[in-house]
Write a protein that holds these residues in place. Structure first.
Motif, PDB file in Angstrom:
ATOM      1  N   LEU A  61       0.967  -1.266  -0.002  1.00  0.00           N
ATOM      2  CA  LEU A  61       0.045  -0.031   0.175  1.00  0.00           C
ATOM      3  C   LEU A  61       0.696   1.194   0.203  1.00  0.00           C
ATOM      4  O   LEU A  61       0.274   2.476  -0.219  1.00  0.00           O
ATOM      5  N   SER A  62       2.258   1.242   0.172  1.00  0.00           N
ATOM      6  CA  SER A  62       3.063   2.144   0.252  1.00  0.00           C
ATOM      7  C   SER A  62       2.682   3.231   1.512  1.00  0.00           C
ATOM      8  O   SER A  62       2.588   4.358   1.276  1.00  0.00           O
ATOM      9  N   VAL A  63       2.272   2.774   2.552  1.00  0.00           N
ATOM     10  CA  VAL A  63       1.985   3.634   3.554  1.00  0.00           C
ATOM     11  C   VAL A  63       2.211   3.011   4.923  1.00  0.00           C
ATOM     12  O   VAL A  63       2.930   2.014   5.009  1.00  0.00           O
ATOM     13  N   THR A  64       2.522   4.053   5.863  1.00  0.00           N
ATOM     14  CA  THR A  64       3.227   3.833   7.126  1.00  0.00           C
ATOM     15  C   THR A  64       2.202   4.309   8.157  1.00  0.00           C
ATOM     16  O   THR A  64       1.540   5.014   8.389  1.00  0.00           O
ATOM     17  N   LEU A  65       2.033   3.187   8.965  1.00  0.00           N
ATOM     18  CA  LEU A  65       0.892   3.165  10.326  1.00  0.00           C
ATOM     19  C   LEU A  65       1.689   3.232  11.521  1.00  0.00           C
ATOM     20  O   LEU A  65       2.815   2.847  11.839  1.00  0.00           O
ATOM     21  N   LYS A  66       1.144   4.453  12.234  1.00  0.00           N
ATOM     22  CA  LYS A  66       2.031   4.853  13.592  1.00  0.00           C
ATOM     23  C   LYS A  66       1.108   4.566  14.641  1.00  0.00           C
ATOM     24  O   LYS A  66      -0.177   4.786  14.778  1.00  0.00           O
ATOM     25  N   THR A  67       1.528   4.046  15.690  1.00  0.00           N
ATOM     26  CA  THR A  67       1.202   3.520  16.922  1.00  0.00           C
ATOM     27  C   THR A  67       1.814   3.872  18.192  1.00  0.00           C
ATOM     28  O   THR A  67       3.312   4.169  17.856  1.00  0.00           O
ATOM     29  N   SER A  68       1.228   4.298  19.089  1.00  0.00           N
ATOM     30  CA  SER A  68       2.238   4.902  20.437  1.00  0.00           C
ATOM     31  C   SER A  68       1.360   4.627  21.630  1.00  0.00           C
ATOM     32  O   SER A  68       0.114   4.415  21.605  1.00  0.00           O
ATOM     33  N   GLY A  69       1.929   4.590  22.945  1.00  0.00           N
ATOM     34  CA  GLY A  69       1.497   4.310  24.025  1.00  0.00           C
ATOM     35  C   GLY A  69       2.331   4.079  25.245  1.00  0.00           C
ATOM     36  O   GLY A  69       3.618   4.400  25.191  1.00  0.00           O
ATOM     37  N   THR A  70       1.897   3.161  26.176  1.00  0.00           N
ATOM     38  CA  THR A  70       2.788   2.819  27.339  1.00  0.00           C
ATOM     39  C   THR A  70       2.883   1.452  27.380  1.00  0.00           C
ATOM     40  O   THR A  70       1.949   0.610  27.052  1.00  0.00           O
ATOM     41  N   TYR A  71       3.833   0.705  28.256  1.00  0.00           N
ATOM     42  CA  TYR A  71       3.792  -0.593  28.502  1.00  0.00           C
ATOM     43  C   TYR A  71       4.337  -0.910  29.864  1.00  0.00           C
ATOM     44  O   TYR A  71       4.777  -0.211  30.429  1.00  0.00           O
ATOM     45  N   LYS A  72       3.915  -2.186  30.493  1.00  0.00           N
ATOM     46  CA  LYS A  72       4.368  -2.600  31.615  1.00  0.00           C
ATOM     47  C   LYS A  72       4.736  -4.023  31.280  1.00  0.00           C
ATOM     48  O   LYS A  72       3.868  -4.866  30.776  1.00  0.00           O
ATOM     49  N   ILE A  73       5.938  -4.418  31.956  1.00  0.00           N
ATOM     50  CA  ILE A  73       6.392  -5.971  31.604  1.00  0.00           C
ATOM     51  C   ILE A  73       6.527  -6.593  33.152  1.00  0.00           C
ATOM     52  O   ILE A  73       7.452  -6.049  33.754  1.00  0.00           O
ATOM     53  N   TYR A  74       5.670  -7.544  33.562  1.00  0.00           N
ATOM     54  CA  TYR A  74       5.864  -7.883  34.890  1.00  0.00           C
ATOM     55  C   TYR A  74       6.611  -9.339  34.699  1.00  0.00           C
ATOM     56  O   TYR A  74       5.858 -10.278  34.054  1.00  0.00           O
ATOM     57  N   LYS A  75       7.749  -9.526  34.937  1.00  0.00           N
ATOM     58  CA  LYS A  75       8.531 -10.658  35.170  1.00  0.00           C
ATOM     59  C   LYS A  75       8.813 -11.397  36.452  1.00  0.00           C
ATOM     60  O   LYS A  75       9.605 -10.752  37.271  1.00  0.00           O
ATOM     61  N   TYR A  76       7.986 -12.428  36.815  1.00  0.00           N
ATOM     62  CA  TYR A  76       7.758 -12.908  38.002  1.00  0.00           C
ATOM     63  C   TYR A  76       8.923 -14.047  38.356  1.00  0.00           C
ATOM     64  O   TYR A  76       9.580 -14.047  39.139  1.00  0.00           O
ATOM     65  N   ASN A  77       9.280 -14.816  37.223  1.00  0.00           N
ATOM     66  CA  ASN A  77      10.424 -15.596  37.177  1.00  0.00           C
ATOM     67  C   ASN A  77      10.415 -16.127  35.592  1.00  0.00           C
ATOM     68  O   ASN A  77       9.748 -15.358  34.741  1.00  0.00           O
ATOM     69  N   ALA A  78      11.574 -17.072  35.313  1.00  0.00           N
ATOM     70  CA  ALA A  78      11.676 -17.405  33.920  1.00  0.00           C
ATOM     71  C   ALA A  78      10.280 -18.012  33.191  1.00  0.00           C
ATOM     72  O   ALA A  78      10.063 -18.194  32.052  1.00  0.00           O
ATOM     73  N   ASP A  79       9.245 -18.368  34.005  1.00  0.00           N
ATOM     74  CA  ASP A  79       8.048 -19.102  33.664  1.00  0.00           C
ATOM     75  C   ASP A  79       6.871 -18.004  33.401  1.00  0.00           C
ATOM     76  O   ASP A  79       6.160 -18.308  32.753  1.00  0.00           O
ATOM     77  N   ASP A  80       6.735 -17.544  34.501  1.00  0.00           N
ATOM     78  CA  ASP A  80       5.577 -16.444  34.645  1.00  0.00           C
ATOM     79  C   ASP A  80       5.701 -15.155  34.418  1.00  0.00           C
ATOM     80  O   ASP A  80       6.643 -14.471  35.030  1.00  0.00           O
ATOM     81  N   PHE A  81       4.864 -14.528  33.453  1.00  0.00           N
ATOM     82  CA  PHE A  81       4.885 -13.060  33.073  1.00  0.00           C
ATOM     83  C   PHE A  81       3.600 -12.551  32.795  1.00  0.00           C
ATOM     84  O   PHE A  81       2.775 -13.276  32.630  1.00  0.00           O
TER      85      PHE A  81
END
Length: 217
Positions: A61-81
């Motif tokens: 389509l020769s177009v650029t879509l832009k998105t923005s916002g905030t994020y949070k990553i909860y990393k409890y251990n190697a298996d839980d997130f």
């Protein structure tokens, strides 16, 4: 709506998997023992927050879509997130990912769409289910599906088998604290995705992790 959410999730997961990689040997792929040593530090419980800006170039389509916002990553251990993606522009939406499901919430309509990971694994042609293992910081899955190489100060991540993922490669930049700073993803279709992570804060206060629900409500 669901198609848009799945597309967004593909970008999100592709970016998040790169948070688990912070070093590679010059001009050589990171070996299994190096990945294990690396993830020993990265998999410690943390809460990472910040802002993101995303640009998606669609070749056809020769177009650029832009998105923005905030994020949070909860990393409890190697298996839980748990990951919370608060999209503020162009359309307000929350995306939450935990070990069992994706929850998409359109804030304008108050409607939620839920996609279970086991359903995703059974009907996954994009490779998203394999990316889940990388978000969990699973060294075995990383060494099985990806090669990681240092390239002019950045990290080049290449799927070992082209038919497993929708992208050809990703180039990643990290800040001084080894947090993700920028990611450029090149897809097989010729589309390109660029994501920047801003004002990143890593909080190792375990009390905040202990009080936070591990599931997407």
């Amino acid at each position: 709506m669901v198609g848009k959410c799945q597309l967004l999730t593909r970008f999100l997961l592709s970016a998040l998997l790169l948070l688990s990689t912070a070093s590679a040997a010059e001009s050589s792929y990171l070996q299994a023992d190096e990945i294990h040593r690396l993830l020993k530090n990265i998999s410690k419980p943390t809460l990472t927050t910040g802002q993101f800006e995303q640009s998606k170039y669609i070749k056809d389509l020769s177009v650029t879509l832009k998105t923005s916002g905030t994020y949070k990553i909860y990393k409890y251990n190697a298996d839980d997130f748990k990951v919370i993606w608060n999209i503020q522009s162009p359309e307000k939406m929350n995306v939450c990912i935990d070990t069992e499901r994706f929850v998409f919430e359109n804030l304008a309509t108050k409607k939620k769409n839920i996609l279970k990971l086991d359903e995703l694994s059974q009907n996954d042609s994009s490779g998203l289910s394999k990316l889940i293992h990388l978000i969990k910081l699973n060294p075995k899955e990383i060494t099985t599906h990806f090669n990681i190489q240092k390239q002019t100060g950045d990290l080049l991540i290449i799927p070992k088998q082209e038919n497993q993922f929708s992208f050809l490669n990703a180039v990643v930049s990290l800040d001084k604290l080894k947090n993700l700073k920028q990611m450029k993803l090149k897809e097989k279709s010729g589309d390109q995705l660029e994501m920047r992570f801003l004002k990143t804060v890593e909080n190792k206060n375990l009390s905040k992790l202990e009080t936070a629900s591990k599931s997407c409500d």
